[in-house]
Scaffold this active site. Structure first.
Site, PDB file in Angstrom:
ATOM      1  N   LYS A  68      53.327  30.380  20.070  1.00 17.72           N
ATOM      2  CA  LYS A  68      52.375  29.963  20.258  1.00 17.72           C
ATOM      3  C   LYS A  68      51.411  31.376  20.355  1.00 17.72           C
ATOM      4  CE  LYS A  68      50.231  26.992  24.396  1.00 17.72           C
ATOM      5  NZ  LYS A  68      50.584  26.107  25.162  1.00 17.72           N
ATOM      6  N   SER A 119      47.467  21.569  25.464  1.00 14.69           N
ATOM      7  CA  SER A 119      47.415  23.362  24.683  1.00 14.69           C
ATOM      8  C   SER A 119      47.798  23.740  24.171  1.00 14.69           C
ATOM      9  CB  SER A 119      47.215  23.963  26.154  1.00 14.69           C
ATOM     10  OG  SER A 119      48.582  24.258  26.294  1.00 14.69           O
ATOM     11  N   SER A 150      51.065  19.968  27.701  1.00 12.85           N
ATOM     12  CA  SER A 150      50.715  20.734  26.340  1.00 12.85           C
ATOM     13  C   SER A 150      51.763  20.750  25.768  1.00 12.85           C
ATOM     14  CB  SER A 150      50.780  22.678  27.264  1.00 12.85           C
ATOM     15  OG  SER A 150      49.525  22.679  28.298  1.00 12.85           O
TER      16      SER A 150
END
Lengths: 484, 481, 95
Positions: A76, A151, A175
């Protein structure tokens, strides 16, 4: 190759069925092929990946390999990677070449993993749809008109589309779990403090926690073995020793007590989702578990409490982005004030600004007690609810999200609806507990995740339950059309 | 109208740790810009603070030294504001739960009176960086080497009523932190800084007047001048019908005046909240007791002991104990000098102090060790050398020519005490100066004392200063009768 | 909770975010809505409840006082928008 779990890839590499370089080239090619459709990567790193793969092959050759050596992964873009762009999905960091590695990155590099690239995400992890990114929205591989959740949407979409066998994510209010649910894959949020936050760009420090996004629970266990552990650079890192999370995967579920919170079912929960979860629970009962109804009386208040705490912390955490030492700086600032005001206004997107402003407000003079202190008190009540419940049951099960993947742009101008969709995940962060989302079925042909919440540092038990569930079901093996 | 001044001080003392309060970067003063600012000090994305144990211990030391309550649980909080020398956009400080609670110290004024001054609290925080305004054209340069240096902020009660009291309090704290070796006390380098809150009110009134906060006070002299100026200014404002505005004022030492820096209306809303990157610091009673036991003797106790144990005057004791290194040096000298305290005090405060001042060095860097100086004083005491010759020996020691005994031996400086040899010297000088002898003998008694000096001088010259002056004197008086 | 424009202006200033005149009503609307949501917290009595700042309620681990960092100025300043002679540059600050 892409249908293999990392467990399977690892033995293939050990048996010299193919080299890490071949494996990595294959995945890089797949990424280049599909990224235009899904937009799940912000950067791909072909050169460094091949270099890392070659060095992994040497380690395998010399017999110095770990179970992760030579396995490709995607990070990420919230994790700092030394010498490469780390954007956090923001224009603010579009020019930011991280000058150091996050501890998670260091640990996975050390294990011999190969970084394919950095995945797209909601800007500064603020969002539940991965639409707030400066680099555009991520698409859900199950339906490219829908969001992958957020997210960590880029990581989840990449794993679901098999552009990477595994990815890292971070979970502040869901997330990791929510995009795993919306993309039909496995996502683990460890106990707060289990995985180091050093080098993970902070959204809300008392809630943020990194974890793996994988195809299977077994892969998550292998990943957690490498990611977890004490880090002297993170004051909130747990000093507790790390166990081998793969050891108890096959333990029997006989005698397991599952708590089903009354507050999680009915109400705003979509009936089709409820039936998927009930079927999942039934499956676990078939495997020997007992079910008990429990109470989490303050559940509903976890949303306001969470947003007050998260937004307050974010308003302060994001003050360092001021255009002075790194990141976006406006052109020709006429004075210091202008430098701050314009650099920050230009660098941050709308949702980030909305959260900074709200967070600033709840901390401001005269409002602190009514908002921030109140939220912290509720945090205690919510945590105590879990503590009490977990005295009677081993784990708590419910849906990960109240609905399947929503349409792109559905909530873009309706932050409140987006916030409310975090109902089942945020309380876990407030309490700091570990939780895993596993694919449990489909509703309207879209994946539905089942969330299993455990006691502090009970990751091993969660992975055991998830693994046994996956041995008995094949939801986690389904692939979206076009990415088989 | 008669006015009363009310003063409270906020002292920032940099703690003498090797590394910063939340990072492993060095705290050494004077390095090239930004070479001691690590990722944590720069506030790069993703980095995290970890508390330095030594900073905590130093704060506890201070707290115990001023008889303050040490919090069993203290919390670091973020103070949020934007400034270029504050890289994270917040300063990690303490707000609701500081590490040191209420304490007090006693100050002594020049008229000999004593007064208790309360300490409201003392908390730990990180220092900011420095802005450099010259040399960058239309820009300001930011150096973050200082960012993250541990500070203890010591907040006094508004207990002081004059600049003299404020300075006495400040000096007392200054000497305590140096005694504890938790701060080097260097005001020029900014390791010991002070802001003063000053207000005036009609004598007899309970309610406090509006206060101003004075900044940029980096020497005891400036602090005194700034407070004096500010008192005058406030009285003048009120007496001419105006009102004192609550504001921050900057002291300008060149003009000896204070001027507005920012008013309260522009004051920031700091939005303090507990730093979520840090956990509460918990200190158990045992740790506090262990630190308390290891506290050094503090200036007051030392001074009283010097008076009692060494029979020194209050003045000498005050001067010697004003700084711990000096006091310790002095005690070592006395030890080496077989307990000769008064002479040791004179030498430490006199010749040694002059040498140190001249080369602008600290007593810990003295070219003459305490053992060497004590060894020399021993030789004065046992009449091996006279006080005058001692000056010569001392200078030689300063030049690294060896110990007192070596120098006395090598240069043949041993005092002549053999009565026969002294008598011969006396006789020779009397014989060679018949006129002066006559003059002496005809002079009235009260003038003889002065005239005898001539003979002493001649004898000393002849003996190269080595004749025992007391013996010479006695014999001269005898022979000149 | 009804906010007004000057509240938004004040907060935006504290947060050093410039917000255009035309965007202000949107922020006003969104932030007010968030605060309305947040105010549902008041349905629970929290008198005598101690605030919880950290989920694990453990205490700080302290670091040994040791210099562990070396000079990396060049490395760190490569990513800086404006530097001169080792200093970070900002428009002239007048004190």
């Amino acid at each position: 190759m892409h249908k293999k779990t990392i467990k399977e890839l690892s033995s293939a590499l050990q048996n010299k069925e193919f080299s890490s370089e071949e494996l990595v080239s294959f995945y890089l090619h797949r990424c280049e092929l599909h990224n235009a459709d899904l937009n799940c990567f912000i950067s791909l790193m072909p050169e460094t990946a091949i270099k890392q793969a070659k060095s992994a092959d040497k380690k395998i050759q010399n017999g110095n390999a770990t179970p992760l050596t030579g396995i490709p992964l995607a990070h990420k873009d919230i994790f700092c990677t030394n010498g490469t762009k780390t954007t956090c999905g923001s224009k603010m960091l579009d020019n930011f070449i991280a000058p150091y590695d996050a501890t998670v990155v260091t640990r996975l590099n050390k294990a011999g993993m190969v970084t394919l690239g950095k995945t797209n995400m909601d800007e500064f992890a603020m969002g539940s749809t991965s639409e707030t990114s400066f680099y555009g929205a991520v698409k859900n591989p199950w339906d490219i008109d829908r969001v992958p959740g957020g997210s960590s949407g880029g990581s989840a979409a990449a794993v679901a589309a098999k552009l990477a066998p595994v990815a890292t994510g971070t979970d502040t209010g869901g997330s990791i779990r929510q995009p795993a649910s919306l993309c039909g894959i496995t996502g683990l949020k460890p106990t707060y403090g289990r995985v180091s936050r050093y080098g993970m760009i902070a959204y809300a420090s008392s809630l943020d926690q990194g974890g793996p996004i994988t195809q299977t629970a077994e892969d998550a266990a292998i990943m957690l073995n490498a990611m977890a552990g004490f880090d002297e650079r993170d004051s909130t890192s747990a000093e507790k020793a790390v166990e081998d999370y793969t050891k108890n995967l096959n333990e029997s579920l006989d005698g397991l007590t599952i708590g089903l919170p009354k507050q999680y079912f009915g109400g705003q929960l979509d009936a089709s989702i409820e039936s998927v979860i009930q079927a999942g629970v039934k499956e676990l009962e078939n495997l020997g578990a007992h079910v008990k109804e429990i109470e989490l009386p303050n559940s509903e208040l976890s949303i306001p409490a969470y947003y007050v705490i998260a937004l307050a912390e974010c308003s302060s955490n994001l003050a360092r982005f001021d255009g002075v030492r790194f990141g976006h700086r406006c052109d020709d600032p006429k004075d210091l004030t202008d430098l701050y005001l314009r650099s920050r206004a230009e660098g941050f997107g709308k949702e980030v600004k909305r959260r900074i402003i709200t967070g600033t407000y709840v901390l401001s003079a005269g409002y602190y007690d009514a908002y921030y202190l109140k939220a912290q008190k509720l945090r205690r009540l919510i945590r105590d609810d879990f503590r009490k419940a977990l005295e009677d049951v081993d784990v708590i099960i419910g849906p990960t999200a109240p609905q399947v993947a929503f349409k792109l742009n559905e909530f873009i101008d309706d932050p409140i609806s987006m916030y409310l969709s975090d109902i089942y995940t945020v309380s876990v962060n407030l309490a700091g507990l570990p939780a895993i989302s596993v694919p449990a079925g489909f509703a309207n042909e879209l994946p539905v995740g089942m969330q299993i919440i455990g006691n502090y540092f009970a990751e091993s038990r969660l992975l055991n339950i998830a693994h046994r569930f996956q041995q008995a079901t094949d939801w986690h093996q389904r692939s979206p059309e076009g990415f088989e | 109208m008669e006015w009363e001044t009310v003063i409270g001080l906020e002292i920032h003392a940099q703690l003498a740790t090797k590394s910063k309060i939340f990072s492993g970067a060095s705290t050494t003063y004077g390095a090239e810009a930004n070479t001691q600012a690590c990722a944590v000090d720069l506030g790069l994305p993703g980095v995290l603070p970890v508390i330095n144990q030594q900073a905590i211990e130093m704060a506890i030391k201070f707290g115990t030294a001023v008889n303050a309550h040490i919090a069993d649980k203290s919390v670091f909080a973020r103070k949020n504001y934007f400034y270029p020398d504050l890289p994270k956009g917040y300063q990690i400080s303490q707000f609701e739960l500081p590490i040191v609670g209420h304490g007090e110290i006693e100050i002594q004024l020049t008229d000999g009176s004593k007064k208790i001054i309360g300490i409201t609290r003392a908390h730990l925080e990180e220092d900011a960086g420095k802005s450099v305004h010259d040399g960058f054209f239309d820009n300001t340069g930011v150096d973050l080497n200082r960012a993250g240096t541990p500070l203890i902020e010591i907040v006094s009660e508004p207990d002081m009523r004059s600049s003299e009291e404020a300075i006495a309090y400040l000096k007392k704290i200054h000497s305590i932190v140096r005694y504890l070796k938790i701060c080097d006390g260097n005001m020029q380098e900014g390791s010991f800084r002070c802001d003063a809150n000053v207000s005036v009110r009609p004598k007899g009134q309970d309610e406090l007047g509006t206060r101003t906060e004075l900044k940029n006070l980096n020497s005891f002299k400036y602090i005194e001048q700034a407070i004096e100026f500010e008192i005058e200014r406030q009285i003048e404002v009120i007496e001419s019908g105006g009102k004192v505005v609550q504001e921050t004022r900057l002291y300008d030492p060149n003009k000896n005046e204070t001027r507005t820096m920012r008013s309260k209306e522009e004051a920031n809303d700091y939005r303090y909240f507990p730093d979520p990157d840090l956990l509460p610091v918990c200190i158990d009673q045992e740790t506090i007791e262990a630190i308390r036991k290891e506290l050094p003797e503090l200036p007051e106790a030392k001074r009283d002991r010097f008076i009692k144990e060494f029979g020194l005057s209050e003045y000498d004791s005050d001067v010697l104990t004003s700084n711990r290194d000096q006091a310790e040096y002095f005690e070592s000298v006395v030890n080496a000098a077989n307990g000769e305290a008064k002479l040791s005090a004179n030498w430490v405060m006199g010749e040694l102090s002059a040498v140190l001042n001249k080369s602008n060095i600290d007593i810990t860097q003295s070219p003459v060790s305490a053992e060497m100086l004590g060894g020399m004083i021993k030789r004065i005491k046992d009449n091996t050398i006279s006080g005058n010759i001692a000056k010569q020996v001392f200078e030689a020691m300063c030049n690294g020519e060896g110990s007192a005994d070596e120098i006395i031996d090598n240069q043949g400086l041993k005092q002549v005490t053999d009565p026969g040899a002294i008598e011969k010297l006396v006789d020779d000088v009397i014989d060679a100066n018949p006129d002066q002898v006559k003059q002496y003998q005809q002079a009235p008694a009260e003038k003889q004392g002065k005239l005898i000096g001539f003979f002493v001088g001649q004898i000393m010259k002849k003996s190269q200063g080595k004749a025992n002056p007391q013996q010479v004197n006695e014999l001269l008086q005898e022979k000149l009768k | 909770m009804s906010l007004n424009k000057s509240d938004i202006d004040k907060i935006a200033w504290l947060a050093r975010l410039s917000i255009s005149e035309e965007d202000t009503p949107n922020y006003l609307h969104d932030v007010s809505n968030i605060l309305d949501l947040v105010e549902t917290m008041n349905t629970v009595d929290t008198e005598n409840i101690e605030p919880l700042a950290h989920p694990l309620e453990i205490t700080a681990r302290l670091r040994e006082d040791k210099v562990t960092e070396t000079d990396q100025r060049e490395h760190f300043q490569k990513i800086a928008p404006a530097v001169d002679n080792g200093h970070y540059l900002v428009p002239k600050v007048i004190e």
